[in-house]
Design a protein around this motif. Structure first.
Motif, PDB file in Angstrom:
ATOM      1  N   ARG A   1      41.391  43.286  85.304  1.00  0.00           N
ATOM      2  CA  ARG A   1      42.505  42.537  85.873  1.00  0.00           C
ATOM      3  C   ARG A   1      42.682  41.207  85.186  1.00  0.00           C
ATOM      4  N   GLU A   2      41.597  40.635  84.369  1.00  0.00           N
ATOM      5  CA  GLU A   2      41.674  39.505  83.420  1.00  0.00           C
ATOM      6  C   GLU A   2      42.553  40.218  82.070  1.00  0.00           C
ATOM      7  N   LEU A   3      42.113  41.311  81.486  1.00  0.00           N
ATOM      8  CA  LEU A   3      42.681  41.907  80.392  1.00  0.00           C
ATOM      9  C   LEU A   3      44.397  42.215  80.633  1.00  0.00           C
TER      10      LEU A   3
ATOM     11  N   ALA B   1      46.254  40.792  82.946  1.00  0.00           N
ATOM     12  CA  ALA B   1      47.058  39.326  82.877  1.00  0.00           C
ATOM     13  C   ALA B   1      47.358  38.715  81.469  1.00  0.00           C
ATOM     14  N   ILE B   2      46.361  38.969  80.608  1.00  0.00           N
ATOM     15  CA  ILE B   2      46.272  38.547  79.113  1.00  0.00           C
ATOM     16  C   ILE B   2      47.606  39.525  78.431  1.00  0.00           C
TER      17      ILE B   2
ATOM     18  N   THR C   1      43.183  44.790  73.382  1.00  0.00           N
ATOM     19  CA  THR C   1      42.800  44.562  74.753  1.00  0.00           C
ATOM     20  C   THR C   1      43.017  45.771  75.752  1.00  0.00           C
TER      21      THR C   1
ATOM     22  N   GLN D   1      37.122  43.241  87.744  1.00  0.00           N
ATOM     23  CA  GLN D   1      37.460  41.926  87.596  1.00  0.00           C
ATOM     24  C   GLN D   1      37.912  41.918  85.953  1.00  0.00           C
ATOM     25  N   GLU D   2      37.302  42.432  85.042  1.00  0.00           N
ATOM     26  CA  GLU D   2      37.484  42.269  83.906  1.00  0.00           C
ATOM     27  C   GLU D   2      38.798  43.183  83.310  1.00  0.00           C
TER      28      GLU D   2
END
Length: 176
Positions: free
Chosen positions: A141-143, A145-146, A161, A138-139
């Motif tokens: 995937r968030e990075l 996306a950023i 990142t 999850q982390e």
């Protein structure tokens, strides 16, 4: 390609420019290793073929240095996670996450190399699977996306990142 940074330190004897990895390698008969007059040198390698050989673009002029870099890479890869996949299976078969337990694929990219336009016309493009440990999916995937949001922003700190990942190549041909 395998991207790892390997530094090889070696010596060049001043007398005759002989190359060695240690003073013992350069000591002549009856000479003590600490008596060798040599220059300390180093080369850093960052690209290796999938078979663990130094990339031709980064190869040293000295075969002993290339061999030491390849030995260090093999040692490094041997010390990595024991759940590594079998590269021949991936290169010769179809890839799936069940071949890499504990890892999750978060992105798959297709090669757009010009090689496929000429010499590679009988081969399909390589696929590159970006994987992260399942515990941090999850982390990651968030990075990701950023990073995607800022991909055209040259002021954005991409190194800040960065996340732990591995990239697995799936192909029906060797990578030279």
């Amino acid at each position: 390609m395998i991207k790892r940074t390997i530094k090889v330190e070696y010596l060049r004897r001043r007398k005759d420019s002989k190359i060695g990895l240690t003073n013992e390698d350069l000591a002549e008969a009856g000479q003590k290793p600490w008596e060798v007059d040599a220059v300390d040198l180093a080369e850093t390698f960052t690209l290796f073929t999938n078979r663990g050989k130094v990339s031709k673009t980064q190869a040293s002029a000295y075969e002993i240095v290339n061999e030491e870099a390849e030995r260090k890479l093999a040692e490094l890869l041997d010390n990595l996670s024991s759940d590594e996949i079998e590269w021949d299976t991936v290169n010769n078969g179809s890839f799936s996450d069940d071949k890499t337990p504990g890892w999750v694929t978060i992105k798959t990219k297709t090669s757009h190399s010009n090689w496929y336009q000429g010499a590679g016309e009988l081969h399909s493009p390589s696929l590159y699977h970006t994987q992260v440990p399942a515990t941090v999916e999850q982390e990651a995937r968030e990075l990701q996306a950023i990073r995607r949001k800022h991909q055209n922003d040259f002021k954005f700190d991409f190194f800040g990142t960065e996340y732990a990942k591995r990239i697995i190549r799936e192909a029906d041909h060797e990578n030279y």
